[in-house]
Design an enzyme around this catalytic site. Sequence first.
Site: not given
Length: 417
Positions: A167-168, A222, A276, A301, A339
């Site tokens: 999501a970057h 990442h 989940g 996160d 994200a």
Amino acid sequence: MAQQQSAGRPSDAGRTVLTGARIARPSGVADNGRITVEGSRIADIRSRDADRGGNRGGDSRRRGDVAPPAAGTTVDLTGHLIVPGFVDVHVHGGGGGSFSSADPEECLKVAATHRRHGTTSMVASTVTGDLSELARQAAVLAELVQQDELVGIHFEGPFISPHRCGAHQPELLRDPDPADVRKLVDAAHGAARMMTVAPELPGGLDSVRLLADAGVIAAIGHTDSSYDATREAIDAGATVATHLFNAMPGLGHRTPGPIAALLEDERITVELINDGTHLHPAILQMAFRDAGAERVAFITDAMGAAGMTDGMYPLGPMRVEVRDGVARISEGPTAGSIAGSTLTLDRAFKRAVTVDGLTVDQAVQALSANPARLLGIDDRAGSLAPGKDADLVVLDAAYDLVGVMRRGEWLVRPTGV
């Protein structure tokens, strides 16, 4: 004439006694416990097991001592479980706000949201952006660290792989030049606690060494790193796997990649997102089995939708759509990518013991003890013990949160308190 309180000793009005609950102690779960809170700290912990002469509850009294009555406010929590306040080392937002906003009030709203869900200590995570913008965000967050609202800052990006950017924003990513890494660390004015780096990128290993020398946790994530390159990074000083399994190559039988290296090395704490969505329960159980319960840290996160309803939310410079509690990038080259999460740690705890088959002790390790030790705050947080901060979470018989105390003050009061 009223008796004068001795110097430094709180009055009975500043004392709270929690009775009747099961208590998750470092030595195990003890029945029919009693926690005495004086001011902002835990003054005493006792349990029926210890009172009968055993030591399962870790009672600090000598065998045969008679428990004196404790004045102050007494709260009967029979039928409940008390666990240490949760510690989140990786959280971006919540309550509709983001730690990347560089707005102190919005950042406080994020912290307050997660506190209501049991996270009494947290590290604020940023999202990839220009170095100047990240430095501006770090200056604001550093002030909140100084005010004891946060434990520290985690820079997740921009020094990550464009092949595993998640999501970057890809166009904002850059190689981890040690000089740029140093700029961000310095911008945090001593509040930088962790930085995620893809070690296979040019400058990656030197940046890991720089972070380790500066006392900042170097996290591998990442990343498109190989097994051997990951081992090099660990030897260089990396100690954390950023949300293990996510945003990295899968485990292969000929090319094991970073996952195998991170799971097998005792120097690594592995972050897991137990919502989940990010991990299948079998994968989570594999991580516990291979790494051991003492090396797992549950994280959220979480982005701005944590604690909120479905809808559109910001994540750094991007827009995220949340449907059925799952956050995905809504536009651009990474559209559709997960994200972050909408997770809160009370939900992670309940899922751990009701779905994943973990014991209460294992869940406490993953949500409190291990992350506190990783951050170096285990002298005051992460477990229930005399002298530590009175940070605790009260759960009912179904493991749903009904109370949160931080520094001796109720943020969520159990019914009737």
